[in-house]
Design a protein around this motif. Sequence first.
Motif, PDB file in Angstrom:
ATOM      1  N   HIS A  60       0.798  -1.226   0.000  1.00 32.35           N
ATOM      2  CA  HIS A  60       0.000   0.000   0.000  1.00 32.35           C
ATOM      3  C   HIS A  60       0.829   1.274   0.000  1.00 32.35           C
ATOM      4  O   HIS A  60       0.309   2.340  -0.331  1.00 32.35           O
ATOM      5  CB  HIS A  60      -1.006  -0.013   1.153  1.00 32.35           C
ATOM      6  N   ALA A  61       2.103   1.176   0.347  1.00 32.53           N
ATOM      7  CA  ALA A  61       2.964   2.362   0.251  1.00 32.53           C
ATOM      8  C   ALA A  61       2.955   2.886  -1.182  1.00 32.53           C
ATOM      9  O   ALA A  61       3.095   4.089  -1.412  1.00 32.53           O
ATOM     10  CB  ALA A  61       4.385   2.019   0.680  1.00 32.53           C
ATOM     11  N   LEU A  62       2.747   1.978  -2.120  1.00 34.72           N
ATOM     12  CA  LEU A  62       2.678   2.400  -3.526  1.00 34.72           C
ATOM     13  C   LEU A  62       1.554   3.409  -3.734  1.00 34.72           C
ATOM     14  O   LEU A  62       1.713   4.410  -4.436  1.00 34.72           O
ATOM     15  CB  LEU A  62       2.458   1.170  -4.410  1.00 34.72           C
ATOM     16  N   PHE A  63       0.409   3.159  -3.126  1.00 36.77           N
ATOM     17  CA  PHE A  63      -0.739   4.047  -3.310  1.00 36.77           C
ATOM     18  C   PHE A  63      -0.566   5.340  -2.509  1.00 36.77           C
ATOM     19  O   PHE A  63      -0.923   6.418  -2.970  1.00 36.77           O
ATOM     20  CB  PHE A  63      -2.037   3.333  -2.910  1.00 36.77           C
ATOM     21  N   PHE A  64      -0.022   5.192  -1.299  1.00 41.10           N
ATOM     22  CA  PHE A  64       0.231   6.369  -0.465  1.00 41.10           C
ATOM     23  C   PHE A  64       1.223   7.292  -1.181  1.00 41.10           C
ATOM     24  O   PHE A  64       0.990   8.503  -1.300  1.00 41.10           O
ATOM     25  CB  PHE A  64       0.781   5.912   0.893  1.00 41.10           C
ATOM     26  N   ALA A 120       5.133  -2.638  -5.122  1.00 40.81           N
ATOM     27  CA  ALA A 120       5.452  -1.466  -4.314  1.00 40.81           C
ATOM     28  C   ALA A 120       6.965  -1.211  -4.318  1.00 40.81           C
ATOM     29  O   ALA A 120       7.414  -0.064  -4.377  1.00 40.81           O
ATOM     30  CB  ALA A 120       4.939  -1.652  -2.888  1.00 40.81           C
ATOM     31  N   GLN A 121       7.736  -2.307  -4.283  1.00 43.88           N
ATOM     32  CA  GLN A 121       9.191  -2.138  -4.354  1.00 43.88           C
ATOM     33  C   GLN A 121       9.580  -1.505  -5.685  1.00 43.88           C
ATOM     34  O   GLN A 121      10.442  -0.623  -5.743  1.00 43.88           O
ATOM     35  CB  GLN A 121       9.899  -3.492  -4.191  1.00 43.88           C
ATOM     36  N   PHE A 237       8.345   7.439   2.003  1.00 46.44           N
ATOM     37  CA  PHE A 237       6.911   7.137   2.064  1.00 46.44           C
ATOM     38  C   PHE A 237       6.504   6.056   1.066  1.00 46.44           C
ATOM     39  O   PHE A 237       5.386   5.550   1.130  1.00 46.44           O
ATOM     40  CB  PHE A 237       6.083   8.409   1.840  1.00 46.44           C
ATOM     41  N   GLY A 238       7.420   5.740   0.148  1.00 46.70           N
ATOM     42  CA  GLY A 238       7.143   4.645  -0.775  1.00 46.70           C
ATOM     43  C   GLY A 238       7.847   3.363  -0.377  1.00 46.70           C
ATOM     44  O   GLY A 238       7.771   2.362  -1.094  1.00 46.70           O
ATOM     45  N   SER A 239       8.540   3.381   0.754  1.00 40.64           N
ATOM     46  CA  SER A 239       9.308   2.200   1.154  1.00 40.64           C
ATOM     47  C   SER A 239       8.403   1.181   1.853  1.00 40.64           C
ATOM     48  O   SER A 239       7.280   1.491   2.245  1.00 40.64           O
ATOM     49  CB  SER A 239      10.445   2.608   2.088  1.00 40.64           C
ATOM     50  N   VAL A 240       8.944  -0.017   2.034  1.00 36.90           N
ATOM     51  CA  VAL A 240       8.143  -1.121   2.580  1.00 36.90           C
ATOM     52  C   VAL A 240       7.649  -0.808   3.986  1.00 36.90           C
ATOM     53  O   VAL A 240       6.590  -1.269   4.407  1.00 36.90           O
ATOM     54  CB  VAL A 240       8.951  -2.446   2.541  1.00 36.90           C
ATOM     55  N   GLN A 241       8.405   0.050   4.685  1.00 35.80           N
ATOM     56  CA  GLN A 241       7.992   0.450   6.029  1.00 35.80           C
ATOM     57  C   GLN A 241       6.580   1.034   6.014  1.00 35.80           C
ATOM     58  O   GLN A 241       5.762   0.749   6.891  1.00 35.80           O
ATOM     59  CB  GLN A 241       8.993   1.486   6.540  1.00 35.80           C
ATOM     60  N   TYR A 242       6.309   1.823   4.986  1.00 32.93           N
ATOM     61  CA  TYR A 242       4.988   2.454   4.911  1.00 32.93           C
ATOM     62  C   TYR A 242       3.907   1.517   4.374  1.00 32.93           C
ATOM     63  O   TYR A 242       2.744   1.888   4.303  1.00 32.93           O
ATOM     64  CB  TYR A 242       5.052   3.772   4.131  1.00 32.93           C
ATOM     65  N   LEU A 247      -0.711  -1.876   8.197  1.00 33.92           N
ATOM     66  CA  LEU A 247      -1.093  -3.221   8.632  1.00 33.92           C
ATOM     67  C   LEU A 247      -1.047  -3.302  10.164  1.00 33.92           C
ATOM     68  O   LEU A 247      -1.978  -3.810  10.799  1.00 33.92           O
ATOM     69  CB  LEU A 247      -0.152  -4.253   8.001  1.00 33.92           C
ATOM     70  N   LEU A 248       0.030  -2.768  10.752  1.00 30.41           N
ATOM     71  CA  LEU A 248       0.149  -2.800  12.213  1.00 30.41           C
ATOM     72  C   LEU A 248      -0.944  -1.961  12.875  1.00 30.41           C
ATOM     73  O   LEU A 248      -1.569  -2.404  13.847  1.00 30.41           O
ATOM     74  CB  LEU A 248       1.525  -2.268  12.643  1.00 30.41           C
ATOM     75  N   TRP A 249      -1.148  -0.770  12.352  1.00 28.49           N
ATOM     76  CA  TRP A 249      -2.183   0.095  12.939  1.00 28.49           C
ATOM     77  C   TRP A 249      -3.534  -0.606  12.933  1.00 28.49           C
ATOM     78  O   TRP A 249      -4.271  -0.574  13.919  1.00 28.49           O
ATOM     79  CB  TRP A 249      -2.296   1.415  12.159  1.00 28.49           C
ATOM     80  N   VAL A 250      -3.850  -1.217  11.801  1.00 24.99           N
ATOM     81  CA  VAL A 250      -5.160  -1.861  11.664  1.00 24.99           C
ATOM     82  C   VAL A 250      -5.253  -3.092  12.569  1.00 24.99           C
ATOM     83  O   VAL A 250      -6.268  -3.319  13.226  1.00 24.99           O
ATOM     84  CB  VAL A 250      -5.424  -2.221  10.182  1.00 24.99           C
ATOM     85  N   LEU A 251      -4.187  -3.856  12.638  1.00 28.00           N
ATOM     86  CA  LEU A 251      -4.199  -5.040  13.507  1.00 28.00           C
ATOM     87  C   LEU A 251      -4.376  -4.637  14.964  1.00 28.00           C
ATOM     88  O   LEU A 251      -5.138  -5.262  15.708  1.00 28.00           O
ATOM     89  CB  LEU A 251      -2.892  -5.819  13.353  1.00 28.00           C
ATOM     90  N   LEU A 252      -3.666  -3.599  15.360  1.00 30.86           N
ATOM     91  CA  LEU A 252      -3.748  -3.134  16.743  1.00 30.86           C
ATOM     92  C   LEU A 252      -5.136  -2.601  17.063  1.00 30.86           C
ATOM     93  O   LEU A 252      -5.720  -2.914  18.098  1.00 30.86           O
ATOM     94  CB  LEU A 252      -2.753  -1.990  16.966  1.00 30.86           C
TER      95      LEU A 252
END
Lengths: 314, 238
Positions: A60-64, A120-121, A237-242, A247-252
């Motif tokens: 999703h970083a690709l879309f962001f 995304a990569q 903002f396009g890196s895998v971190q984003y 995913l983490l925010w939503v899981l939490l």
Amino acid sequence: MSDGRKVLLLHGGLLAGLFALHFVLPAYHHGNLARIMVLASYAVGYNVLFGYTGLLSLGHALFFAAGMYGMALPLHHLGLPAGWALLTGLGAGAGLAALLALLALRTTGVAFLIVTLMFAQAGHLTILYFGEVTRGDEGFVIDAAQRVLWGIDLSAPDARYLAALALFAASLLACLALVRAPFGKTLIAVRENEERVRMLGYDTHLHKWGAMVISGALSAAAGAAYGLLFGYAGATFGSVQYSILPLLWVLLGGAGTVIGPFIGTLFMFYLIDLSSDLTTAYMLVAGVALIALTLFAPQGLAGEVRRRLWRWLP
Amino acid sequence: MTLLETRGLSKHFAGLQAVAGVDLAVTEGEVRALIGPNGAGKTTLVGMICGRIAPSGGSVRFDGRDITALPAHRRIRRGMAYTFQITSVFARLPVAENVALAARRHRRGADVDLAVHAALDRVGLGAHIDREAGDLSYGHQRLLELAMALAQEPRLLILDEPTQGLSEAEIAAFKALVRELAGTTTILLIEHNMSVVMETADRVTVLDLGTVLAEGTPREIHGNAAVQAAYLGTGADA
Ligand SMILES: Nc1ncnc2c1ncn2[C@@H]1O[C@H](COP(=O)(O)OP(=O)(O)OP(=O)(O)O)[C@@H](O)[C@H]1O
Ligand SMILES: [Mg+2]
């Protein structure tokens, strides 16, 4: 009280509360919350695909980033007005999502995750490759003079907060409307049992495609707003971190809940913020808290609330 | 008028011939039972009819048109409904939503609620409307499958062993329901329970080793020696 009223009260109450906080929060937290609301809008977009449709994307970083650069490049290089630049950002993200979905939805499960990650990569590398216009990792600052929408200077903290709130409110209400509409209910059913949905006469492929476009568009809107409100666009903002963060925010917060993405983003933001005050090993504190949460609230915070208290939570 | 027709329909799974050249013609309004021993190819045959399984050969016609190339959801949209042999409901969604998903394909708003209530009452699950589908007993989940099929208001209803796991009373209610539907809805019924077959079917097709062994009225089939040997002999009155 009917379930529908409870839903309106809860989500309307959250938005009203965020508006009230605008007047009382000290500057530091006021700035934080503006950022959290934009990032939470991104998480809301991610949740449409992951939480409601059951498709785990790591791209999703690709879309962001498409939203961010789709906004920032024409603004910065061509002097496009901010309002139009937001639209080009949104269009870039939605268009990319529509195309990528055609390819990625040929796969499922782990293969889907890998295909989205790979695209995304490729997007991230593309940003780096065209360093002359994108300024690569270093990124570029967007002039305050260009960050004006309908005569409002978005670089001022007050306007920025309210603009972030407007974006978040729009995303939240869009998500709420989606999951209460027949289309959204069918997405939930696809998540639960795709084969059965198909054998009820629904084109599940088309539904998943639509979910991906909506998810990509919401993510891109957040990316475009982020660049415009905080005055910066960069390849990070396009890196895998984003891709991992939403995913983490939503899981939490609770996958497949409307309010969960906001709760997760808020929680994680302050978890890292507070623990980095205490120790340099703040990621360790964050990590332990995350593990505790997955053990004791595997459905996320809002998911747990739904399971124990409020079964009506959408 | 013939509603459903297969010609030379075949399926092999890596060397195993599950269905071999089946010709089947079902008249509009008829209740057709499909029987045969375990592994005869019944589920595979109806799977090819409704589009879940791609045939290795042959064709399917529905309502006068060749639908062999259509994906499953387009066939369903033309008026087929299918209930799974292995119960497949939305376990984590409420019973009402399970049926509403079926009804919403051609209804909107308050109309959906009406159809949901009507379908659930028809199978006797009206009292369970707010429960989670996964909390229902096995037999009730089978009935929920049936309600989901009814809510689609299909022209052709394909039921794969619907009475498996039902109580005697529920089976009696099921027989009554099929008789009620007969004449307006065409039913293709895979069934191991011979009393259901004898009391509801207009015609019976017997499948064995992927081919049609016999076809006729329930009475004719009951007296057919070959069928006795292949199938009825091994538990006729089960
Ligand atoms: N996906 C599959 N892959 C390989 N073999 C299969 C597959 N599906 C079915 N078969 C085989 O094809 C044959 C026919 O199976 P099918 O399920 O159609 O039988 P059936 O008449 O429905 O049996 P039952 O009464 O037990 O439900 C069996 O030998 C089965 O093992
Ligand atoms: Mg079978």
